[in-house]
Write a protein that holds these residues in place. Structure first.
Motif, short mmCIF file in Angstrom:
data_model
loop_
_atom_site.label_atom_id
_atom_site.label_comp_id
_atom_site.label_asym_id
_atom_site.label_seq_id
_atom_site.Cartn_x
_atom_site.Cartn_y
_atom_site.Cartn_z
N GLY A 381 0.83 -1.20 0.00
CA GLY A 381 0.00 0.00 0.00
C GLY A 381 0.86 1.25 0.00
O GLY A 381 1.88 1.30 0.68
N THR A 382 0.45 2.27 -0.76
CA THR A 382 1.17 3.53 -0.83
C THR A 382 0.21 4.68 -0.54
O THR A 382 -0.91 4.71 -1.05
CB THR A 382 1.79 3.73 -2.23
N PHE A 383 0.69 5.60 0.29
CA PHE A 383 -0.12 6.79 0.58
C PHE A 383 0.71 8.04 0.30
O PHE A 383 1.78 8.22 0.88
CB PHE A 383 -0.60 6.82 2.04
N PRO A 384 0.24 8.92 -0.60
CA PRO A 384 1.00 10.12 -0.96
C PRO A 384 0.83 11.23 0.07
O PRO A 384 -0.25 11.40 0.65
CB PRO A 384 0.38 10.52 -2.31
N PHE A 385 1.89 12.00 0.26
CA PHE A 385 1.83 13.10 1.23
C PHE A 385 0.82 14.17 0.83
O PHE A 385 0.37 14.94 1.69
CB PHE A 385 3.22 13.74 1.38
N ILE A 386 0.46 14.23 -0.44
CA ILE A 386 -0.52 15.23 -0.88
C ILE A 386 -1.87 14.99 -0.23
O ILE A 386 -2.72 15.90 -0.16
CB ILE A 386 -0.65 15.23 -2.42
N GLY A 387 -2.08 13.78 0.32
CA GLY A 387 -3.32 13.50 1.03
C GLY A 387 -3.20 13.70 2.53
O GLY A 387 -4.12 13.37 3.28
N ASN A 388 -2.06 14.26 2.99
CA ASN A 388 -1.81 14.43 4.42
C ASN A 388 -1.86 15.92 4.77
O ASN A 388 -1.08 16.72 4.24
CB ASN A 388 -0.45 13.83 4.76
N GLY A 389 -2.73 16.27 5.70
CA GLY A 389 -2.93 17.67 6.06
C GLY A 389 -1.69 18.35 6.59
O GLY A 389 -1.40 19.50 6.23
N LYS A 390 -0.93 17.69 7.46
CA LYS A 390 0.27 18.31 8.04
C LYS A 390 1.32 18.57 6.96
O LYS A 390 1.95 19.63 6.95
CB LYS A 390 0.84 17.38 9.12
N ALA A 391 1.50 17.61 6.04
CA ALA A 391 2.48 17.79 4.97
C ALA A 391 2.11 19.00 4.10
O ALA A 391 2.98 19.80 3.73
CB ALA A 391 2.56 16.53 4.11
N ILE A 392 0.82 19.15 3.81
CA ILE A 392 0.37 20.29 3.00
C ILE A 392 0.61 21.59 3.76
O ILE A 392 1.10 22.58 3.21
CB ILE A 392 -1.11 20.14 2.63
N ALA A 393 0.29 21.60 5.07
CA ALA A 393 0.49 22.80 5.89
C ALA A 393 1.96 23.19 5.97
O ALA A 393 2.30 24.38 6.01
CB ALA A 393 -0.08 22.56 7.29
N LEU A 394 2.85 22.21 5.97
CA LEU A 394 4.28 22.48 6.04
C LEU A 394 4.86 22.89 4.69
O LEU A 394 6.02 23.30 4.61
CB LEU A 394 5.03 21.22 6.52
N GLY A 395 4.06 22.76 3.64
CA GLY A 395 4.59 23.01 2.31
C GLY A 395 5.49 21.89 1.84
O GLY A 395 6.39 22.08 1.02
N GLU A 396 5.27 20.68 2.36
CA GLU A 396 6.10 19.50 2.06
C GLU A 396 5.21 18.36 1.56
O GLU A 396 5.24 17.25 2.08
CB GLU A 396 6.86 19.06 3.31
N ALA A 397 4.41 18.66 0.55
CA ALA A 397 3.42 17.68 0.09
C ALA A 397 3.97 16.67 -0.90
O ALA A 397 3.23 15.82 -1.39
CB ALA A 397 2.23 18.40 -0.52
#
Length: 470
Positions: A381-397
């Protein structure tokens, strides 16, 4: 008369000094022999000072992209290479002093000088002024390794560098060739790229960071190319001509075409050579390509002589060396009659790997490809950081977490991550593997919100068709 100890450790890197401390904790009279600096390569010229360099590059990267965070920076951002290196060396010095303190705290005798085995349980130490003879009931060889040279381009510290030269560069490279895309090569490529150099990476295999999962390699290559690097895979450097102004490299590309390109500097990162010559070990141990062969506890073929760390079979990682140091110290204490220690052999399947480029890489266990080759029926299974709220908030999606499971038992076989702070998060999967976890325990674990670590949970859910945020 020779000084007598329970244990002598030859080499004071992260394997050697940790082994010495554990021996002392177990009540053994312990000495350590070091020819250069306490803490070895890792603390002085490897893991730690490189992370200090990479931290400076990371800060510059964020300053270069300040507007992405709604911030204004007055004037042009400039890298003061001399100051960056000075900070790195200061960090190394602080840790070297820390190891010196730990030796005193644990009452470990330190003998500075060149150590040479004269038998399984004896050695001489040749210092600046005199030569000492030391004996012990047990000796641990922890002499580490050094960078491998290209046969046709020996490192000179001026134009052709090893990692050691790259940490204290005489000048900022304008156009840099990095030969090899393992952890060391990619870390320095990332550092100098962020610092403003024009960087080309040449890798003879078909993908960069070839020990990692293919998905990680593919993602990283795209990311580094986007950052401005030139990545050449399936390619080889056939010749290097060094001059006072730079290097000319003949590079054979994947399509077979050979081109000659000029660079200001070149970093050679094609592996390591064990420091096992000239230490008197040839007749005492079995070696393969210079690496001392040991059992699961560090024993060599000679009773009383042990070996750990980078002078033994890989993976060649500081944390693996430290773990071996503890295991070997406890095995020695057990042989000397301590009934309260119960050493466990090293489980190589649970050794994490981390690469501190931008973006970071971290992994443990089998890749999806290796798991299938081993005969497992796999769920991944793979989950992209673009689906993670904290990563988006950090500008690290940019990034993802991937998990690999045995479809029949649910056993966690491997985990692979690329993106912000993944080197800090991988330990969650390492603990899980050590505890022989399955997908059920990981699915039932509550991950804090908002954190990038939630991508770990989601990747497990994704392996079983239950991802919530993609």
């Amino acid at each position: 008369m020779a000084d007598q100890y329970d244990v002598i450790v030859l080499g004071s890197g992260p394997g050697g000094y940790v082994a010495a401390i554990r021996c002392a904790q177990l009540g053994l009279k312990t000495a350590i022999v070091e020819r250069e600096l306490l803490g070895g390569i890792c603390l002085n010229w490897g893991c730690i000072p490189t992370k200090a360099l990479l931290r400076s590059a990371e800060i510059k990267h964020y300053m270069d992209h300040a507007k992405d965070y709604g911030l204004k920076v007055a004037g042009e951002i400039e890298a003061d290479l001399e100051a960056v290196v000075k900070r790195s060396r200061g960090v190394a010095k602080q840790l070297n002093q820390g190891v010196t303190h730990l030796m005193k705290k644990n009452k470990i005798a330190v003998h500075m000088g060149e150590g040479t085995l004269t038998g399984p349980t004896s050695l001489t130490v040749k210092g600046e002024k005199s030569e000492e003879k030391l004996t012990a009931k047990h000796i641990i060889v922890a002499t580490g390794a050094r960078a491998r040279d290209l046969p046709f381009a020996k490192a000179d510290g001026k134009r052709v560098w090893t990692y050691r030269h790259a940490m204290t560069p005489p000048e900022m490279p304008k156009k840099l060739l990095v030969i090899g895309s393992g952890a060391i090569g990619i870390e320095f490529a990332s550092f100098y790229n962020d610092m403003g150099a024009d960087v080309t990476v040449v890798e003879m295999l078909d993908r960069i960071v070839p020990v990692e999962d293919k998905d990680v390699s593919t993602f990283l290559e795209k990311s580094l190319t986007k950052q401005g690097m030139t990545i050449m895979t399936g390619a080889g450097v056939e010749e290097i001509k060094v001059s006072g102004s730079g290097v000319k490299a003949k590079i054979k590309a994947k399509d077979g075409k050979v081109s000659e390109t000029e660079f200001s500097h070149c970093i050679v990162a094609i592996g390591i050579v064990p420091n096992t010559e000239n230490i008197g070990a040839e007749k005492l141990v079995e070696m393969e390509r210079g690496f001392i062969q040991i059992d699961d506890y560090g024993r060599t073929k000679s009773k009383g002589l042990w070996a750990i760390g980078d002078c033994t079979p890989g993976p060649w990682l500081a944390h693996k060396a430290s773990h071996e140091g503890v295991t070997t110290a406890e095995a020695i204490a057990q042989e000397l009659g301590n009934k309260d220690v119960h050493p466990h052999p090293l489980d190589r399947a649970n050794i994490p790997g981390c690469t501190y480029c931008h973006p970071q890489i971290a992994s443990v266990g089998l890749t999806e490809e290796k798991a299938k080759e081993a005969g497992y029926e796999v769920k991944a299974g793979t989950f992209p950081f673009i689906g993670n709220g904290k990563a988006i908030a950090l500008g690290e999606a940019e990034g993802f977490t991937k998990t690999v499971f045995d479809a029949k038992t649910g056993e966690l076989l491997g985990a692979h991550m690329v993106g912000a702070e993944v080197t800090e998060m991988i330990q969650g999967f390492v603990v899980g593997k050590t505890l022989e976890t399955t997908e059920a325990e990981l699915m039932g674990t509550i991950f804090p919100h908002p954190t990038i670590s939630e991508s770990m949970h989601e990747s497990v859910l994704a392996a079983y068709g239950r991802a919530l945020h993609i």
